[in-house]
Design a protein around this motif. Structure first.
Motif, PDB file in Angstrom:
ATOM      1  N   ILE A  90      40.783  46.308  36.252  1.00  0.00           N
ATOM      2  CA  ILE A  90      40.879  47.392  37.237  1.00  0.00           C
ATOM      3  C   ILE A  90      41.264  48.681  36.526  1.00  0.00           C
ATOM      4  N   TYR A  92      42.760  51.919  37.358  1.00  0.00           N
ATOM      5  CA  TYR A  92      43.476  52.507  38.494  1.00  0.00           C
ATOM      6  C   TYR A  92      43.714  53.990  38.234  1.00  0.00           C
ATOM      7  N   PHE A  95      49.954  49.167  44.824  1.00  0.00           N
ATOM      8  CA  PHE A  95      48.981  48.518  43.939  1.00  0.00           C
ATOM      9  C   PHE A  95      49.654  47.407  43.121  1.00  0.00           C
ATOM     10  N   VAL A 128      39.787  51.734  41.093  1.00  0.00           N
ATOM     11  CA  VAL A 128      40.556  51.709  42.346  1.00  0.00           C
ATOM     12  C   VAL A 128      41.391  52.977  42.438  1.00  0.00           C
ATOM     13  N   GLY A 168      43.410  52.378  47.624  1.00  0.00           N
ATOM     14  CA  GLY A 168      42.807  51.049  47.492  1.00  0.00           C
ATOM     15  C   GLY A 168      41.289  51.079  47.532  1.00  0.00           C
ATOM     16  N   THR A 169      40.707  52.264  47.665  1.00  0.00           N
ATOM     17  CA  THR A 169      39.249  52.353  47.685  1.00  0.00           C
ATOM     18  C   THR A 169      38.693  51.873  46.349  1.00  0.00           C
ATOM     19  N   ILE A 170      37.741  50.947  46.451  1.00  0.00           N
ATOM     20  CA  ILE A 170      37.105  50.412  45.242  1.00  0.00           C
ATOM     21  C   ILE A 170      35.762  51.109  45.046  1.00  0.00           C
ATOM     22  N   ASN A 213      37.496  47.954  49.891  1.00  0.00           N
ATOM     23  CA  ASN A 213      38.890  48.393  49.743  1.00  0.00           C
ATOM     24  C   ASN A 213      39.727  47.195  49.300  1.00  0.00           C
ATOM     25  N   LEU A 214      40.505  47.421  48.272  1.00  0.00           N
ATOM     26  CA  LEU A 214      41.286  46.353  47.653  1.00  0.00           C
ATOM     27  C   LEU A 214      42.234  45.695  48.644  1.00  0.00           C
TER      28      LEU A 214
END
Ligand code: SF4
Ligand code: SF4
Length: 298
Positions: A7, A9, A45, A217, A221-223, A235-236
């Motif tokens: 991920i 981030y 997160f 991410v 939380g938007t992936i 969204n995660l």
């Protein structure tokens, strides 16, 4: 099925203590409310990662600006590296923060991606931080932007860094045409992977692991499949996000940033980096074998 996921981030943070003149985050300050927002998003997160028992998770923080000057990013790395699902937690940084906190990390799972900014810190001071990282047993790569005016400085840094530390050069694409063939060769002598970074790799329709085993991410939380394609895929924090992790061809014409093109299947860069993919450390010290120009000092 258990996930094996990397991920990238990038939360809302967008500020930096340095003032590089080509950078939009230079000396930008945020309000207390904005910083609170970033801290809460990051904590959420890390809580999410903590709940992923059974999965294998690696994290690379790619902040807008500098994050390690913020306590909550240091705490996040301490916590992440001690969580059972985490294989690796890494961060891009200008290395301006103190380093005592790394002792609270599981250093076998920590890595730093450090960038040297010659206009912002004396070389000796930057090198002292690198040596401290080394002494403390932290994996790290070091990089310099490949500006023509930074070439000699990058060469000196290469000579003075411990031999086993990889120094990457990020091609400054608007200035590539100003470099002579000899100057390009000198950058390549520092970093044998530099020529790959000078290119805008044709990626449209090509297979890329971004969106399948590596995702971007944000603080909500938007992936997204990567930092370079804006369309969200899930969204995660919503149940069932795993269904979005599928193969899909790239929809951009080109990919020119290391953290993107390294995942393009046809470039075959996974075997080049192996375990050091996230923190940009090639396996097998290829920079030592291929850089006979440098008289190593260690
Ligand atoms: S250190 Fe990085 S983020 Fe900070 S001003 Fe320089 S280029 Fe921008
Ligand atoms: S090739 Fe680059 S732009 Fe395309 S999906 Fe992969 S990382 Fe994203």
């Amino acid at each position: 099925m258990a996930l094996n996921l990397s991920i990238l981030y990038r939360g809302p943070l967008s500020s930096c203590n340095y003032g590089c003149d080509y950078c939009p985050f230079a000396k930008h300050r945020e309000t207390v409310a904005e910083l609170d927002h970033d801290r809460l998003a990051l904590n959420r997160f890390v809580d999410w990662v903590a709940g992923r028992n059974g999965d294998r998770i690696s994290v690379l923080f790619t902040p807008w600006g500098e994050a390690l000057t913020r306590r909550w990013y240091r705490e996040a790395l301490i916590r992440l590296t001690n969580l059972p699902p985490v294989d690796r937690a890494a961060i891009q940084t200008n290395l301006s923060c103190g380093l005592e906190w790394v002792e609270r990390c599981d250093k076998s799972r920590l890595a730093l991606w450090a960038t040297y900014h010659p206009s912002q810190i004396r070389r000796d001071d930057f090198l002292a931080r690198c040596r401290e990282l080394d002494r403390r047993g932290v994996r790290f790569s070091v990089g310099v932007v490949g500006l023509k005016e930074q070439l000699a400085e990058a060469e000196t840094l290469r000579r003075e860094l411990p031999r086993h530390v990889y120094l990457w050069i990020n091609a400054y694409k608007p200035g590539l045409g100003d470099l002579t063939a000899d100057e390009s060769h000198r950058f390549e002598a520092i970093d044998p992977l530099y020529p790959i970074n000078t290119q805008r790799h044709a990626s449209f329709g090509r297979a890329c692991r971004a969106g399948r085993s590596v995702i971007s991410v944000d603080g909500d939380g938007t992936i997204r499949r990567c930092h370079f394609i804006r369309d969200p895929i899930a969204n995660l924090y919503e149940p069932g996000f795993e269904a979005a992790l599928i193969e899909r061809p790239c929809t951009n014409a080109t990919c020119s940033c290391h953290i993107g093109y390294v995942h393009l299947d046809h470039l075959r860069l996974y075997p080049v980096f192996e375990e050091g993919l996230l923190e940009r450390i090639p396996a097998g010290a290829i920079w030592v074998r291929e850089s006979p120009e440098f008289a190593w000092n260690t």
